[in-house]
Structures are given as structure tokens and as C-alpha cells.
Design a protein around this motif. Structure first.
Motif, short mmCIF file in Angstrom:
data_model
loop_
_atom_site.label_atom_id
_atom_site.label_comp_id
_atom_site.label_asym_id
_atom_site.label_seq_id
_atom_site.Cartn_x
_atom_site.Cartn_y
_atom_site.Cartn_z
N THR A 207 0.85 -1.19 0.00
CA THR A 207 0.00 0.00 0.00
C THR A 207 0.89 1.23 0.00
O THR A 207 2.07 1.17 0.39
CB THR A 207 -0.93 0.02 1.22
OG1 THR A 207 -1.84 1.11 1.12
CG2 THR A 207 -0.13 0.19 2.52
N VAL A 208 0.35 2.35 -0.46
CA VAL A 208 1.04 3.63 -0.36
C VAL A 208 0.26 4.49 0.63
O VAL A 208 -0.96 4.65 0.50
CB VAL A 208 1.12 4.34 -1.73
CG1 VAL A 208 1.74 5.73 -1.57
CG2 VAL A 208 1.96 3.51 -2.69
N ASN A 240 4.53 0.70 1.93
CA ASN A 240 4.58 -0.40 2.89
C ASN A 240 4.22 -1.71 2.19
O ASN A 240 3.23 -1.77 1.46
CB ASN A 240 3.61 -0.13 4.03
CG ASN A 240 3.91 1.19 4.74
OD1 ASN A 240 5.05 1.63 4.80
ND2 ASN A 240 2.88 1.82 5.28
N PHE A 241 5.02 -2.76 2.43
CA PHE A 241 4.78 -4.02 1.72
C PHE A 241 5.23 -5.22 2.56
O PHE A 241 6.01 -5.08 3.51
CB PHE A 241 5.52 -4.03 0.38
CG PHE A 241 7.01 -4.16 0.50
CD1 PHE A 241 7.63 -5.40 0.38
CD2 PHE A 241 7.81 -3.05 0.74
CE1 PHE A 241 9.01 -5.53 0.50
CE2 PHE A 241 9.18 -3.17 0.86
CZ PHE A 241 9.78 -4.41 0.74
N ASN A 242 4.71 -6.38 2.18
CA ASN A 242 5.15 -7.65 2.76
C ASN A 242 6.01 -8.41 1.76
O ASN A 242 5.70 -8.44 0.56
CB ASN A 242 3.94 -8.51 3.13
CG ASN A 242 3.22 -8.00 4.36
OD1 ASN A 242 3.83 -7.40 5.24
ND2 ASN A 242 1.92 -8.23 4.43
N ASN A 327 6.52 -2.10 12.03
CA ASN A 327 5.46 -1.09 12.05
C ASN A 327 6.00 0.21 12.63
O ASN A 327 6.30 0.30 13.82
CB ASN A 327 4.28 -1.61 12.88
CG ASN A 327 3.05 -0.74 12.75
OD1 ASN A 327 3.13 0.48 12.84
ND2 ASN A 327 1.91 -1.36 12.55
N ARG A 328 6.11 1.22 11.79
CA ARG A 328 6.66 2.51 12.24
C ARG A 328 5.83 3.11 13.37
O ARG A 328 6.39 3.73 14.28
CB ARG A 328 6.70 3.50 11.08
CG ARG A 328 7.74 3.23 10.00
CD ARG A 328 7.72 4.34 8.97
NE ARG A 328 8.54 4.05 7.80
CZ ARG A 328 9.77 4.54 7.58
NH1 ARG A 328 10.32 5.33 8.48
NH2 ARG A 328 10.42 4.24 6.48
N CYS A 351 7.90 -4.22 5.75
CA CYS A 351 8.87 -3.15 5.47
C CYS A 351 8.13 -1.88 5.08
O CYS A 351 7.10 -1.93 4.40
CB CYS A 351 9.81 -3.56 4.35
SG CYS A 351 11.07 -2.31 3.95
N SER A 352 8.66 -0.75 5.52
CA SER A 352 8.12 0.56 5.17
C SER A 352 9.24 1.39 4.55
O SER A 352 10.30 1.56 5.15
CB SER A 352 7.58 1.26 6.42
OG SER A 352 7.13 2.56 6.12
N ILE A 353 8.98 1.89 3.34
CA ILE A 353 9.98 2.69 2.62
C ILE A 353 9.50 4.13 2.53
O ILE A 353 8.39 4.40 2.03
CB ILE A 353 10.23 2.14 1.21
CG1 ILE A 353 10.73 0.69 1.28
CG2 ILE A 353 11.24 3.00 0.45
CD1 ILE A 353 10.93 0.04 -0.08
#
Length: 494
Positions: A207-208, A240-242, A327-328, A351-353
């Protein structure tokens, strides 16, 4: 002495094996690939895992070149034949159908028989049609026979564009490609192909998130608003992705994305709820204006570092790592920012980019002769944003090995972003004033929806009144306190 030599040899062998594992994207193989060999056979020979290619949860009509092989045409000239392996998230069956409406009643089988490719061989640009040799329906893979070139020790090949050719009809999709390969040849030792990536990742869950971070609520920013009427904010975007379930990872080192960069102007008509509160008008929503002033396609690369963001000079600096595993929000990686409740689950990914941050300015004005013929307020927005976000490459580490992956993922449109806002959390005394103001109105049975700063002014007034009362009663309080302290001694003396 022999044991010592054996240990040295063992350590050297271990080091050599480790180096070979790190360089796994270079595949050497014998001259065994032909027009007749299957995709499964070729993948085994190329040390590629065919199980990594499957049907994701989405249909996306884009062609990915996921592998390459070569073969010598003969043992005299050693001309080199190229083969490419293409993946598409859409099942090959969806490109095939029977046409039974021919005049002679015969069935006509429509399918992809070739691909048009534009490629660069040693800095020279070419185009050609490459025939489809075989299709693996289970894994959505095509094997195509491409161009032939004369023998040379080394060749660099890039595929710039690829599109499918249909037997009948106009269903054809063309897209750019970033595939690159370095090929080494030996008439004695065979062939080797080194790709710009080690493998391909199909990202199925992602997701964005767009977070609008507001300026600090302080005297300087309120003064700037009173003078200019403008409210600045920053739009921050996270991808954010798995990871696929079979992937183990320790860190993310690099990512490449492509997206559109937009400059936007909006005018939104408002309805007054209270004398100081306005909301977008539902009645005149059709009269709102939105203009995209410019649109530019951008390719951005991200490294494992931190970036500092700031709304304006009177707001705090915020530092975010580009890549964050976990999770940020739950791990309080966003510091003292209070994020809107609708976004809390949006960071529940592997992960969150941190992608980009863009600026936004809003202000309110009034206009006579508005859509209702009377004077109405409207909000003006000038901002930049991103659209059609797609991850195209990812590098991650596991057990000290760097994996360079081409990424298959669906582009995310701006309208599908998960959007919310965040602001620096209030201090304890600000929360106290806000609590006093709201509860005072409740005690007085006054029902109103007011801006927070009005509640806080009410709270300040209460504190000032309480302070004045306390100061006026202070002599009496001190006298009573002295009497209380001296009371035991007076009782004893008496």
C-alpha cells in the motif's frame, strides 16, 4: 603441521564458497539450451527457481523479462543465439480464445505468437520480432527466440521495450524494460550470463500511505497565519509491503521506484458549521475545481539512510530512516507525531519505505456571487504530489548475502493512497488547558464545536481566575498554615 594446512585449506574453501554465493547473479552453463528445451529444463540449468513465478492477487498487463540464456548456433562460426524468458501477472489463457464464426466453420485459435523487442547490443540500437517457442501456463512464463549475433568474448545487452503481437485482434500491450545483461563466452568453457538482478520478487501485499504533517501549533506559526492567511504542511509518502512468504531477510539496502510527479491546484467551496469552522460543501461539490498544472515521470533510487523533514522554520525537525522493518507507528518510530487513527493499521507490513515528501499550502478566502449567488468561503490548495507509484527494483540482505531483485508489483494510483494526517502531540499543559476549556462548556451545558485554540483560551482564563483567587487568598492560607503548625506547641504549653 598437516592439521594446520588442512584448516587453512578449509578456511580458504569456505571463503571461496562465500564469494561465489555473493556473486550468484552470474550464471555459467554448458551449451545445452536449444529451441526444443522446455522452460522448466532451462530454469534448472540456469539455477533459477521456477516456483517464484505464480499468479498474484491482481491482473497487471505488463511484460517482465526475468531471465536470459544463449547457445552457440554451430561449432564452426560460434554465432550466438539469444533466448529470453518473459513473465506476465495475467494468465496466458486470457490471451487465447477460439473463434468459431468463420465462414467455413473452422475454429481459429488466437494467441501470442511473437513479441516485438527493442534492444541495445554493445551500444547499437535494434528492433525485431521474437517468436514464442513455448509457454508455461502454471507459472505465466514465455520462452522466446530472439536475435543472433556473431561471436565475441563479451557482450552487453539491454532490452528497452517489449510488446506482444496477437494473431488476431488489437489486444497488444507495450511497456518499457530495464533488463540488462553482461554475457561472457568461451569456446572451451561455455557461456555465462550476468543479470543486473539476481531474481524476481512478486510483491502481492502493499500500500502507499500519504501522511499530511501539519506545522507546530505555536505563537510564531499562528502569527504567520494571521498575517498571510496561509497554512503550510508537508505530504510524506510511505510504500509499505510484505515480502513473499518464502523470503528471509535481515535488511533492505536499496530500492528503485517510478512514479508521476504532479503539481496541482484546487478550489473547494465550503459550508460554515460554526462562526469559525468550515467544512467542504456537499451541495456545491460539483463546482469545485482541480487542475493538474504539470505531470512528470520520475525514476527515484533510495539508499539505506535517514532523511530529515521540516514543515517550516518554526516547526520541529523530524528524522526518518528510509527503510524500516516493522510497524513505524507501533514502534514509535514517528517520534511525538500523533497520527490519525485510520492510518494505524496501514503500517502493519514487513517493510516501510519512505518515498518522498512534497509541499502543500492552503488558505481560505471568500467570494461574492459564489455558486449560490451569495458570498461563500472557499479553500485554495497549491501542492505537489505523486501518482502511479510502482516499485521496480529492490536489494536486500540475508545472512550477509546481497540479493538484487527485479520487482513485479501493481502501480498504485493517487486516489488509492491511504491518506491521513499527523501533527506534533501537545504538551501536558496544552492538554490540561484543552481539557479545562471543554469541560467548562459541558458544566455550563453549552453545546458547541469550536477550534481547539478557543477551548485553550477558555482554559487559560480559568487558570488566570484561579490564580487571582489563589493570590487574593494567599495571606489567609499562609495564616491558617502557620496556625496549623504552631497548634501542637500551644496545646502542650496549655
Amino acid at each position: 603441521m598437516r592439521k594446520f594446512i588442512a584448516i587453512i585449506i578449509g578456511l580458504f574453501s569456505l571463503f571461496f564458497i562465500t564469494i561465489m554465493e555473493v556473486s550468484a547473479e552470474e550464471i555459467s552453463y554448458r551449451n545445452l539450451i536449444t529451441d526444443e528445451t522446455t522452460i522448466v529444463d532451462d530454469f534448472k540449468l540456469l539455477n533459477m527457481n521456477i516456483e517464484e513465478y505464480y499468479q498474484p492477487s491482481y491482473n497487471y498487463e505488463k511484460w517482465y523479462i526475468v531471465g536470459m540464456s544463449e547457445a552457440y548456433v554451430d561449432s564452426e562460426s560460434y554465432d550466438i543465439q539469444t533466448y529470453f524468458y518473459i513473465y506476465n501477472p495475467i494468465s496466458p489463457h486470457e490471451y487465447e480464445y477460439y473463434d468459431t464464426e468463420e465462414e467455413d466453420g473452422a475454429e481459429y485459435y488466437n494467441k501470442i505468437e511473437s513479441f516485438g523487442i527493442r534492444y541495445v547490443l554493445n551500444n547499437q540500437d535494434f528492433s525485431m520480432d521474437a517468436s514464442v517457442l513455448s509457454i508455461n501456463y502454471e507459472h505465466h512464463l514465455y520462452k522466446i527466440k530472439a536475435f543472433t549475433y556473431s561471436y565475441r568474448d563479451r557482450a552487453e545487452i539491454s532490452i528497452l521495450e517489449i510488446h506482444n503481437n496477437m494473431t488476431v485482434g488489437i489486444r497488444s500491450k507495450s511497456n518499457e524494460s530495464t533488463f540488462k545483461a553482461k554475457c561472457n563466452h568461451s569456446k572451451i568453457n561455455g557461456l555465462s550470463v550476468e543479470l543486473s538482478f539476481s531474481t524476481t520478487l512478486i510483491i502481492d501485499e502493499f500500500t502507499v500511505v500519504e501522511v499530511e504533517i501539519h506545522q507546530d501549533d505555536n505563537f510564531f506559526n499562528r502569527w504567520d497565519f494571521a498575517v498571510s492567511g496561509k497554512i503550510p504542511s508537508v505530504l510524506v509518502y510511505f510504500y509499505n509491503f510484505n515480502f513473499p512468504e518464502h523470503i528471509e531477510y535481515d535488511s533492505v539496502e536499496y530500492a528503485k521506484f517510478q512514479y508521476d510527479y504532479l503539481t496541482v491546484y484546487e478550489k473547494i467551496w465550503l459550508d460554515m458549521v460554526t462562526p469559525t469552522t468550515f467544512v467542504p460543501s456537499e451541495e456545491y461539490a460539483s463546482k469545485n475545481e482541480k487542475t493538474i498544472k504539470s505531470r512528470e515521470k520520475v525514476i527515484s533510487e533510495y539508499n539505506n539512510s535517514s532523511r530529515t523533514l521540516r514543515v517550516n522554520q518554526h516547526s520541529q525537525e523530524m528524522s526518518f530512516p528510509t527503510f524500516y522493518l516493522g510497524n513505524r507507528v507501533q514502534n514509535q518510530q514517528l517520534g511525538n507525531l500523533k497520527i490519525s487513527d485510520n492510518l494505524r493499521d496501514s503500517f502493519n507490513y514487513d517493510c516501510s519505505i519512505l518515498l518522498e515528501s512534497t509541499s502543500k499550502t492552503s488558505w481560505q478566502s471568500s467570494q461574492w456571487g459564489a455558486p449560490n449567488g451569495m458570498s461563500m468561503y472557499y479553500r485554495t490548495l497549491d501542492y505537489t504530489t505523486i501518482d502511479k507509484v510502482e516499485m521496480i527494483e529492490l536489494h536486500y540482505k540475508n545472512d550477509g548475502i546481497l540479493y538484487k531483485c527485479q520487482v513485479v508489483s501493481l502501480p498504485v494510483d493517487n486516489e488509492d493512497f491511504e491518506k491521513g494526517d499527523a501533527a506534533p502531540d501537545k504538551s501536558w499543559w496544552e492538554k490540561l488547558l484543552l481539557w479545562l476549556g471543554k469541560n467548562t462548556l459541558k458544566l455550563l451545558h453549552i453545546t458547541a464545536t469550536l477550534p481547539e485554540w478557543i477551548y485553550m483560551i477558555i482554559g487559560v482564563v480559568e487558570v488566570l481566575v484561579a490564580l487571582v483567587v489563589f493570590i487574593s487568598l494567599l495571606p489567609s492560607i499562609i495564616g491558617a498554615f502557620i496556625k496549623l503548625i504552631t497548634l501542637p506547641s500551644k496545646i502542650i504549653k496549655s
